[in-house]
Design an enzyme around this catalytic site. Structure first.
Site, PDB file in Angstrom:
ATOM      1  N   TYR A   8       0.846  -1.198   0.000  1.00 14.42           N
ATOM      2  CA  TYR A   8       0.000   0.000   0.000  1.00 14.42           C
ATOM      3  C   TYR A   8       0.886   1.253   0.000  1.00 14.42           C
ATOM      4  CZ  TYR A   8      -3.739  -3.308   0.407  1.00 14.42           C
ATOM      5  OH  TYR A   8      -4.592  -4.349   0.132  1.00 14.42           O
ATOM      6  N   ARG A  33      -5.554 -15.772  10.017  1.00 13.39           N
ATOM      7  CA  ARG A  33      -6.592 -16.735   9.643  1.00 13.39           C
ATOM      8  C   ARG A  33      -7.119 -17.518  10.840  1.00 13.39           C
ATOM      9  NH1 ARG A  33      -2.848 -19.100   5.187  1.00 13.39           N
ATOM     10  NH2 ARG A  33      -1.395 -18.332   6.766  1.00 13.39           N
TER      11      ARG A  33
HETATM   12  C1  LIG Z   1      -9.031 -12.237   4.877  1.00 20.23           C
HETATM   13  C2  LIG Z   1      -7.734 -11.512   5.135  1.00 20.23           C
HETATM   14  C3  LIG Z   1      -7.734 -10.135   5.212  1.00 20.23           C
HETATM   15  C4  LIG Z   1      -6.541  -9.438   5.497  1.00 20.23           C
HETATM   16  N1  LIG Z   1      -6.579  -8.081   5.642  1.00 20.23           N
HETATM   17  C5  LIG Z   1      -5.466  -7.406   6.035  1.00 20.23           C
HETATM   18  C6  LIG Z   1      -5.528  -6.017   6.338  1.00 20.23           C
HETATM   19  O1  LIG Z   1      -6.607  -5.384   6.295  1.00 20.23           O
HETATM   20  N2  LIG Z   1      -4.381  -5.396   6.698  1.00 20.23           N
HETATM   21  C7  LIG Z   1      -3.185  -6.072   6.796  1.00 20.23           C
HETATM   22  O2  LIG Z   1      -2.158  -5.468   7.126  1.00 20.23           O
HETATM   23  N3  LIG Z   1      -3.119  -7.405   6.554  1.00 20.23           N
HETATM   24  C8  LIG Z   1      -4.225  -8.080   6.203  1.00 20.23           C
HETATM   25  N4  LIG Z   1      -4.167  -9.442   6.018  1.00 20.23           N
HETATM   26  C9  LIG Z   1      -2.936 -10.175   6.361  1.00 20.23           C
HETATM   27  C10 LIG Z   1      -3.052 -10.740   7.781  1.00 20.23           C
HETATM   28  O3  LIG Z   1      -3.014  -9.712   8.758  1.00 20.23           O
HETATM   29  C11 LIG Z   1      -1.879 -11.714   8.076  1.00 20.23           C
HETATM   30  O4  LIG Z   1      -0.680 -11.037   7.828  1.00 20.23           O
HETATM   31  C12 LIG Z   1      -1.963 -12.981   7.235  1.00 20.23           C
HETATM   32  O5  LIG Z   1      -3.236 -13.585   7.353  1.00 20.23           O
HETATM   33  C13 LIG Z   1      -0.883 -13.983   7.653  1.00 20.23           C
HETATM   34  O6  LIG Z   1      -1.055 -14.341   9.012  1.00 20.23           O
HETATM   35  P1  LIG Z   1      -1.636 -15.822   9.377  1.00 20.23           P
HETATM   36  O7  LIG Z   1      -0.685 -16.808   8.777  1.00 20.23           O
HETATM   37  O8  LIG Z   1      -1.657 -15.854  10.891  1.00 20.23           O
HETATM   38  O9  LIG Z   1      -3.000 -15.913   8.779  1.00 20.23           O
HETATM   39  C14 LIG Z   1      -5.332 -10.156   5.687  1.00 20.23           C
HETATM   40  C15 LIG Z   1      -5.347 -11.555   5.581  1.00 20.23           C
HETATM   41  C16 LIG Z   1      -6.518 -12.232   5.314  1.00 20.23           C
HETATM   42  C17 LIG Z   1      -6.503 -13.742   5.255  1.00 20.23           C
END
Ligand SMILES: Cc1cc2nc3c(=O)[nH]c(=O)nc-3n(C[C@H](O)[C@H](O)[C@H](O)COP(=O)(O)O)c2cc1C
Length: 362
Positions: free
Chosen positions: A177, A319
């Site tokens: 971004y 997630r």
């Molecule tokens: C549905 C979804 C929406 C996300 N929206 C954002 C967001 O708004 N801002 C952001 O910095 N990261 C966003 N991410 C990234 C997550 O914060 C995170 O970095 C990513 O899911 C990896 O972490 P995890 O392995 O614990 O899921 C999003 C991820 C998912 C799956």
């Protein structure tokens, strides 16, 4: 040796545990970026997280180009957040607002204007708009005299976040971004004082952070980076040359905490990423000495190990928090984890399905 269940002081805020909820866009707001009532239940369900980092929240009309994502520049949006932050606090939780300008990732059919960035570039791929799926558009390169206005928007968004009841803000400088577009050399081709050397590419982040700190105090400010790998077409050829000095500057400014989303090989999140760039968290930890939060693909076991060995002060989970509102309790009791259904990650059309209907452990 700290554990995931120990408290952690982050500037002005004390987290009761080190299992944080990472920012998750869910696209449940109105077309005007006003939060809706189902968001209150969703966030309140997750109030036992050490801290909740909200989904990305737009700081301005120009910066918000995602369908049904919320904003925080209008009074109606601030009012819409108030019941959410109140409900989280009532349940004993803490919530930070992730303040967001999408830069070139916005689309005019969502934001009403041509997207802007450091340079005139076009992201790869497509975006969902109110008029259907579209290719990304070419961004207009921002003039240097436009940047003070954007910096002021970040500061105002931070003030608005506190008015809306948030405990603080996280400046979104990750995931391709606007601030990340300025930081990395694949997207920043400027020849003025905001481009070229790493110091110049860090300048906008520094000025935004200074303005946000002046607005609400460093003890309520966190920042998010995603230093390694490629995300949404944004990558740096030498990430260590920009993110290590940037982290050092954040420490000098007194930023209360830093969260790193670090890409890993073979991740099942964001498959298109280039993941041969090493994780920078060990080096960043040396220059950023306030709390460091690590993210992406952590299991409970890996999170415990990272906190116990001091590689991180806390771990944020994305997630797993979508599908396990009571993740902290599940970790504590070694209870089985539910898997998030990708089909319902985004959008008002799913309503409460995959949003507020994941069961709590009995
Ligand atoms: C549905 C979804 C929406 C996300 N929206 C954002 C967001 O708004 N801002 C952001 O910095 N990261 C966003 N991410 C990234 C997550 O914060 C995170 O970095 C990513 O899911 C990896 O972490 P995890 O392995 O614990 O899921 C999003 C991820 C998912 C799956």
């Amino acid at each position: 040796m700290p554990t995931l269940f120990d408290t952690l002081q982050l500037g002005a805020v004390r987290a009761p545990n080190r299992i944080f909820m990472s920012p998750l866009t869910r696209a449940k707001a109105t077309r005007e970026g006003v939060p809706t009532p189902i968001m209150t239940e969703y966030y309140a369900q997750r109030a036992t997280a050490g801290i909740i980092i909200s989904e990305s929240v737009g700081i301005s009309q120009q910066g918000l180009g995602w369908m049904n994502a919320p904003g925080i520049w209008l009074d109606s949006q601030i009012e819409g957040w108030k019941p959410i932050t109140a409900a989280v606090h009532e349940k004993g939780g803490r919530i930070f607002c992730q303040i967001w300008h999408m830069g070139r990732m916005a689309h005019s059919l969502n934001s009403g204007q041509q997207p802007v960035s450091c340079s005139a570039t076009t992201p790869p791929g497509h975006i969902h708009t109110y008029e259907g799926k579209r290719d990304y558009e070419e961004a207009r390169a921002l003039r240097a005299d436009e940047l003070p206005g954007i910096i002021a928007d970040y500061a105002q968004a931070a003030r608005n976040a506190l008015r809306a009841g948030f405990d603080g803000v996280q400046i979104h400088a990750a995931n391709g971004y606007l601030l990340d577009q300025f930081l990395r050399d694949s997207t920043n081709h400027r020849t003025d004082q905001y481009g070229g050397s790493p110091e110049n590419r860090i300048r906008l982040l520094r000025e935004v952070t200074e303005a946000v700190i002046a607005a609400i105090g460093a003890e309520r400010v966190g920042v998010r980076f995603s230093p390694n790998g490629k995300v949404q077409g944004t990558i740096d050829s030498h990430p260590e040359s920009v993110f290590i000095p940037a982290a050092k500057i954040l420490q000098e400014l007194g930023v209360a905490w830093l969260e790193l989303r670090e890409a890993r090989p073979h991740s099942d999140y964001a498959l298109a990423e280039v993941t041969d760039q090493p994780r920078l968290s060990p080096e960043i930890r040396k220059v950023f000495t306030n709390p460091l939060i690590l993210n992406q693909d952590y299991s409970q076991k890996e999170a415990e190990e990272a906190v116990e060995t001091g590689r991180a002060d806390a771990i944020s989970f994305g997630r797993l928090f979508i599908s396990n509102p009571d993740l902290v309790r599940r970790f504590r009791g070694n209870l089985p984890l539910q898997k998030a259904d990708m089909a319902t990650w985004y959008g008002v059309r799913h309503g409460t399905k995959g949003y507020t209907d994941y069961p709590f452990a009995t």
